[in-house]
Motif scaffolding. Structure first.
Motif, PDB file in Angstrom:
ATOM      1  N   MET A  80       0.836  -1.216   0.000  1.00 32.21           N
ATOM      2  CA  MET A  80       0.000   0.000   0.000  1.00 32.21           C
ATOM      3  C   MET A  80       0.870   1.264   0.000  1.00 32.21           C
ATOM      4  SD  MET A  80      -2.982  -1.075  -0.406  1.00 32.21           S
ATOM      5  CE  MET A  80      -3.980   0.373  -0.110  1.00 32.21           C
ATOM      6  N   GLU A  81       1.998   1.248   0.689  1.00 32.97           N
ATOM      7  CA  GLU A  81       2.917   2.393   0.656  1.00 32.97           C
ATOM      8  C   GLU A  81       3.505   2.567  -0.738  1.00 32.97           C
ATOM      9  OE1 GLU A  81       5.694   1.570   3.808  1.00 32.97           O
ATOM     10  OE2 GLU A  81       4.272   2.198   5.354  1.00 32.97           O
ATOM     11  N   THR A  82       3.781   1.474  -1.421  1.00 39.82           N
ATOM     12  CA  THR A  82       4.287   1.553  -2.792  1.00 39.82           C
ATOM     13  C   THR A  82       3.235   2.147  -3.716  1.00 39.82           C
ATOM     14  OG1 THR A  82       5.727  -0.350  -2.396  1.00 39.82           O
ATOM     15  CG2 THR A  82       5.280   0.219  -4.699  1.00 39.82           C
ATOM     16  N   LEU A 108       1.025   6.896  -6.743  1.00 44.12           N
ATOM     17  CA  LEU A 108      -0.051   7.880  -6.928  1.00 44.12           C
ATOM     18  C   LEU A 108       0.414   9.305  -6.656  1.00 44.12           C
ATOM     19  CD1 LEU A 108      -3.028   5.917  -5.356  1.00 44.12           C
ATOM     20  CD2 LEU A 108      -2.748   6.549  -7.767  1.00 44.12           C
ATOM     21  N   ALA A 109       1.353   9.461  -5.744  1.00 46.27           N
ATOM     22  CA  ALA A 109       1.838  10.795  -5.380  1.00 46.27           C
ATOM     23  C   ALA A 109       2.726  11.421  -6.451  1.00 46.27           C
ATOM     24  CB  ALA A 109       2.595  10.729  -4.058  1.00 46.27           C
ATOM     25  N   SER A 141       5.781  10.687 -12.944  1.00 43.98           N
ATOM     26  CA  SER A 141       6.668   9.541 -13.199  1.00 43.98           C
ATOM     27  C   SER A 141       5.945   8.395 -13.911  1.00 43.98           C
ATOM     28  CB  SER A 141       7.272   9.038 -11.883  1.00 43.98           C
ATOM     29  OG  SER A 141       6.280   8.402 -11.095  1.00 43.98           O
ATOM     30  N   TRP A 142       4.631   8.513 -14.091  1.00 46.40           N
ATOM     31  CA  TRP A 142       3.873   7.464 -14.760  1.00 46.40           C
ATOM     32  C   TRP A 142       4.238   7.411 -16.234  1.00 46.40           C
ATOM     33  CZ3 TRP A 142      -1.741   9.051 -13.051  1.00 46.40           C
ATOM     34  CH2 TRP A 142      -1.832   8.981 -11.662  1.00 46.40           C
ATOM     35  N   PRO A 143       4.143   6.249 -16.827  1.00 49.38           N
ATOM     36  CA  PRO A 143       4.332   6.175 -18.285  1.00 49.38           C
ATOM     37  C   PRO A 143       3.140   6.848 -18.982  1.00 49.38           C
ATOM     38  CG  PRO A 143       3.573   4.072 -17.448  1.00 49.38           C
ATOM     39  CD  PRO A 143       3.829   4.948 -16.250  1.00 49.38           C
ATOM     40  N   ALA A 189      -4.888   8.783 -17.903  1.00 45.06           N
ATOM     41  CA  ALA A 189      -4.764  10.231 -17.737  1.00 45.06           C
ATOM     42  C   ALA A 189      -5.155  10.675 -16.334  1.00 45.06           C
ATOM     43  CB  ALA A 189      -5.625  10.951 -18.775  1.00 45.06           C
ATOM     44  N   ASP A 190      -6.092   9.958 -15.710  1.00 47.91           N
ATOM     45  CA  ASP A 190      -6.601  10.383 -14.406  1.00 47.91           C
ATOM     46  C   ASP A 190      -6.286   9.430 -13.260  1.00 47.91           C
ATOM     47  OD1 ASP A 190      -8.210   8.345 -15.314  1.00 47.91           O
ATOM     48  OD2 ASP A 190     -10.091   9.316 -14.750  1.00 47.91           O
ATOM     49  N   GLY A 191      -5.393   8.472 -13.473  1.00 46.10           N
ATOM     50  CA  GLY A 191      -5.059   7.560 -12.389  1.00 46.10           C
ATOM     51  C   GLY A 191      -4.359   6.313 -12.897  1.00 46.10           C
ATOM     52  N   ILE A 192      -4.305   5.316 -12.037  1.00 45.57           N
ATOM     53  CA  ILE A 192      -3.653   4.059 -12.397  1.00 45.57           C
ATOM     54  C   ILE A 192      -4.580   2.896 -12.080  1.00 45.57           C
ATOM     55  CG2 ILE A 192      -1.336   4.987 -11.975  1.00 45.57           C
ATOM     56  CD1 ILE A 192      -1.319   3.269  -9.368  1.00 45.57           C
ATOM     57  N   GLU A 193      -4.297   1.761 -12.711  1.00 44.45           N
ATOM     58  CA  GLU A 193      -4.982   0.516 -12.392  1.00 44.45           C
ATOM     59  C   GLU A 193      -3.911  -0.519 -12.069  1.00 44.45           C
ATOM     60  OE1 GLU A 193      -7.814  -2.873 -14.445  1.00 44.45           O
ATOM     61  OE2 GLU A 193      -7.502  -0.975 -15.469  1.00 44.45           O
ATOM     62  N   VAL A 194      -3.916  -0.987 -10.843  1.00 44.03           N
ATOM     63  CA  VAL A 194      -2.957  -2.018 -10.430  1.00 44.03           C
ATOM     64  C   VAL A 194      -3.477  -3.353 -10.953  1.00 44.03           C
ATOM     65  CG1 VAL A 194      -1.925  -3.201  -8.465  1.00 44.03           C
ATOM     66  CG2 VAL A 194      -2.270  -0.729  -8.389  1.00 44.03           C
ATOM     67  N   TYR A 195      -2.631  -4.067 -11.686  1.00 44.70           N
ATOM     68  CA  TYR A 195      -3.058  -5.361 -12.217  1.00 44.70           C
ATOM     69  C   TYR A 195      -2.245  -6.527 -11.659  1.00 44.70           C
ATOM     70  CZ  TYR A 195       0.814  -5.045 -15.562  1.00 44.70           C
ATOM     71  OH  TYR A 195       2.049  -4.931 -16.139  1.00 44.70           O
TER      72      TYR A 195
END
Length: 70
Positions: free
Chosen positions: A23-25, A30-31, A35-37, A58-64
């Motif tokens: 969760m910290e990762t 998210l912070a 740095s996101w691709p 564009a508005d977030g990430i999805e952890v898979y």
């Protein structure tokens, strides 16, 4: 297939210290959206004993995928 459910299941199976590290990762990812691709691309972030694989949007990430080796 709903991958989000699989990630939630994986989180639920982690011991408390593994859950906390993952969760910290995720929080660190998210912070730092700079740095996101590019949107639609994936990346993997590693910490001391865990990894989080995600797709950027564009508005977030999805952890898979995630894991903990502790």
């Amino acid at each position: 297939m709903d991958l989000a459910v699989r990630v939630e299941d994986a989180l639920a199976e982690l011991p408390e210290d593994g859950w906390r590290e993952v969760m910290e990762t995720i929080a660190a990812i998210l912070a730092r959206p700079e740095s996101w691709p590019r949107a639609g691309r994936w990346d993997v972030h590693f910490s001391a004993a865990s990894w989080v694989a995600f797709i950027a949007y564009a508005d977030g990430i999805e952890v898979y995928d995630l894991g903990w080796a502790g």
